[in-house]
Design a protein around this motif. Structure first.
Motif, PDB file in Angstrom:
ATOM      1  N   THR A 194      -0.270  -6.688   2.453  1.00 17.99           N
ATOM      2  CA  THR A 194       0.148  -5.374   1.989  1.00 17.99           C
ATOM      3  C   THR A 194      -1.118  -4.569   1.732  1.00 17.99           C
ATOM      4  O   THR A 194      -2.213  -5.137   1.618  1.00 17.99           O
ATOM      5  CB  THR A 194       0.981  -5.443   0.693  1.00 17.99           C
ATOM      6  OG1 THR A 194       0.199  -6.088  -0.308  1.00 17.99           O
ATOM      7  CG2 THR A 194       2.288  -6.179   0.908  1.00 17.99           C
ATOM      8  N   ILE A 206      -1.165   6.490   1.719  1.00 13.88           N
ATOM      9  CA  ILE A 206      -0.170   5.655   2.384  1.00 13.88           C
ATOM     10  C   ILE A 206      -0.136   4.276   1.735  1.00 13.88           C
ATOM     11  O   ILE A 206      -1.103   3.854   1.090  1.00 13.88           O
ATOM     12  CB  ILE A 206      -0.446   5.495   3.893  1.00 13.88           C
ATOM     13  CG1 ILE A 206      -1.826   4.860   4.131  1.00 13.88           C
ATOM     14  CG2 ILE A 206      -0.314   6.830   4.618  1.00 13.88           C
ATOM     15  CD1 ILE A 206      -2.076   4.437   5.569  1.00 13.88           C
ATOM     16  N   TYR A 219       1.359   0.275   3.034  1.00 14.86           N
ATOM     17  CA  TYR A 219       1.790  -0.406   4.253  1.00 14.86           C
ATOM     18  C   TYR A 219       1.952  -1.894   3.990  1.00 14.86           C
ATOM     19  O   TYR A 219       1.478  -2.438   2.986  1.00 14.86           O
ATOM     20  CB  TYR A 219       0.795  -0.164   5.398  1.00 14.86           C
ATOM     21  CG  TYR A 219      -0.647  -0.427   5.029  1.00 14.86           C
ATOM     22  CD1 TYR A 219      -1.200  -1.694   5.162  1.00 14.86           C
ATOM     23  CD2 TYR A 219      -1.455   0.590   4.531  1.00 14.86           C
ATOM     24  CE1 TYR A 219      -2.514  -1.937   4.806  1.00 14.86           C
ATOM     25  CE2 TYR A 219      -2.769   0.360   4.177  1.00 14.86           C
ATOM     26  CZ  TYR A 219      -3.296  -0.908   4.324  1.00 14.86           C
ATOM     27  OH  TYR A 219      -4.597  -1.152   3.968  1.00 14.86           O
ATOM     28  N   SER A 220       2.640  -2.536   4.921  1.00 15.81           N
ATOM     29  CA  SER A 220       2.768  -3.988   4.909  1.00 15.81           C
ATOM     30  C   SER A 220       2.646  -4.452   6.349  1.00 15.81           C
ATOM     31  O   SER A 220       2.783  -3.653   7.283  1.00 15.81           O
ATOM     32  CB  SER A 220       4.104  -4.413   4.304  1.00 15.81           C
ATOM     33  OG  SER A 220       5.169  -3.892   5.060  1.00 15.81           O
ATOM     34  N   THR A 230       0.484  -3.557  11.215  1.00 16.20           N
ATOM     35  CA  THR A 230       0.943  -2.967   9.953  1.00 16.20           C
ATOM     36  C   THR A 230       1.875  -1.791  10.239  1.00 16.20           C
ATOM     37  O   THR A 230       1.752  -1.125  11.266  1.00 16.20           O
ATOM     38  CB  THR A 230      -0.235  -2.468   9.098  1.00 16.20           C
ATOM     39  OG1 THR A 230      -0.943  -1.451   9.815  1.00 16.20           O
ATOM     40  CG2 THR A 230      -1.187  -3.599   8.730  1.00 16.20           C
ATOM     41  N   THR A 231       2.779  -1.558   9.304  1.00 18.02           N
ATOM     42  CA  THR A 231       3.647  -0.382   9.354  1.00 18.02           C
ATOM     43  C   THR A 231       3.569   0.296   7.999  1.00 18.02           C
ATOM     44  O   THR A 231       3.739  -0.357   6.965  1.00 18.02           O
ATOM     45  CB  THR A 231       5.104  -0.774   9.669  1.00 18.02           C
ATOM     46  OG1 THR A 231       5.124  -1.479  10.925  1.00 18.02           O
ATOM     47  CG2 THR A 231       5.996   0.466   9.773  1.00 18.02           C
ATOM     48  N   ASP A 232       3.292   1.614   8.014  1.00 15.29           N
ATOM     49  CA  ASP A 232       3.131   2.323   6.737  1.00 15.29           C
ATOM     50  C   ASP A 232       4.423   3.020   6.313  1.00 15.29           C
ATOM     51  O   ASP A 232       5.428   2.989   7.031  1.00 15.29           O
ATOM     52  CB  ASP A 232       1.945   3.289   6.778  1.00 15.29           C
ATOM     53  CG  ASP A 232       2.136   4.486   7.696  1.00 15.29           C
ATOM     54  OD1 ASP A 232       3.296   4.899   7.941  1.00 15.29           O
ATOM     55  OD2 ASP A 232       1.133   5.037   8.150  1.00 15.29           O
ATOM     56  N   ASN A 233       4.378   3.640   5.133  1.00 17.11           N
ATOM     57  CA  ASN A 233       5.558   4.286   4.560  1.00 17.11           C
ATOM     58  C   ASN A 233       6.029   5.498   5.361  1.00 17.11           C
ATOM     59  O   ASN A 233       7.136   5.981   5.137  1.00 17.11           O
ATOM     60  CB  ASN A 233       5.301   4.685   3.103  1.00 17.11           C
ATOM     61  CG  ASN A 233       4.108   5.594   2.949  1.00 17.11           C
ATOM     62  OD1 ASN A 233       2.997   5.212   3.328  1.00 17.11           O
ATOM     63  ND2 ASN A 233       4.301   6.762   2.383  1.00 17.11           N
ATOM     64  N   THR A 246       3.138   2.433  13.026  1.00 15.72           N
ATOM     65  CA  THR A 246       2.735   1.045  13.227  1.00 15.72           C
ATOM     66  C   THR A 246       1.382   1.024  13.926  1.00 15.72           C
ATOM     67  O   THR A 246       1.164   1.747  14.901  1.00 15.72           O
ATOM     68  CB  THR A 246       3.780   0.288  14.067  1.00 15.72           C
ATOM     69  OG1 THR A 246       5.022   0.294  13.344  1.00 15.72           O
ATOM     70  CG2 THR A 246       3.357  -1.143  14.334  1.00 15.72           C
TER      71      THR A 246
END
Length: 153
Positions: free
Chosen positions: A80, A94, A96-97, A112-115, A119
């Motif tokens: 994260t 931002i 992300y996880s 990773t993909t952020d809020n 990606t």
């Protein structure tokens, strides 16, 4: 006969010098890297801080950006993070996880993909003690490279 011997000796010498040149630049055959490495997912565990700069390239346009953030690797292939990003003078924050892989030769990948739904993909390399990693973003149109350093709370 002598000509053949000189040819063989020259070939062996050339191969040896090429091997030394590879060693001098820190390059080694893939099997050597694997034999002497002990990297595994759990090596990346804890909090890492980073800063990077780069460009988003669209056609002939290069849009500058800078980012500073913190990643938390859980040692199980998940992470994260949070960051402040400045793109062409406009700042945003931002979170992300994501997931990561790490081969025994200390090379890995991350996604990773952020809020905001973006990606990103990365290739990275880790020191054998897991204290530092370096990565590049592999998505088309991004030019950036970064170092991360472990800074546990």
């Amino acid at each position: 006969m002598k000509r053949f011997q000189w040819y063989v000796m020259g070939s062996v010498l050339t191969a040896g010098l090429l091997g030394l040149a590879h060693d001098a630049y820190g390059e080694a055959p893939e099997e050597e890297l694997s034999m002497h490495s002990q990297c595994k997912l759990s090596l990346l565990k804890g909090s890492y801080v980073y800063a990077n700069t780069g460009f988003v390239v669209t056609g002939a346009e290069r849009i500058p950006f800078a980012q500073a953030g913190r990643d938390v690797f859980r040692g199980d292939g998940t992470l994260t993070g949070s960051a402040t990003v400045n793109t062409n003078g406009v700042s945003s924050r931002i979170v992300y996880s994501g997931t990561y892989t790490l081969d025994s030769n200390c090379r890995g990948t991350a996604k990773t993909t952020d809020n905001t739904g973006v990606t990103d993909h990365f290739d990275f390399f880790v020191t054998k003690n897991g204290e530092t990693l370096a990565y590049v973003q592999t998505d088309p149109g991004y030019v950036t490279a970064t170092f991360e350093v472990r800074r546990d709370d």
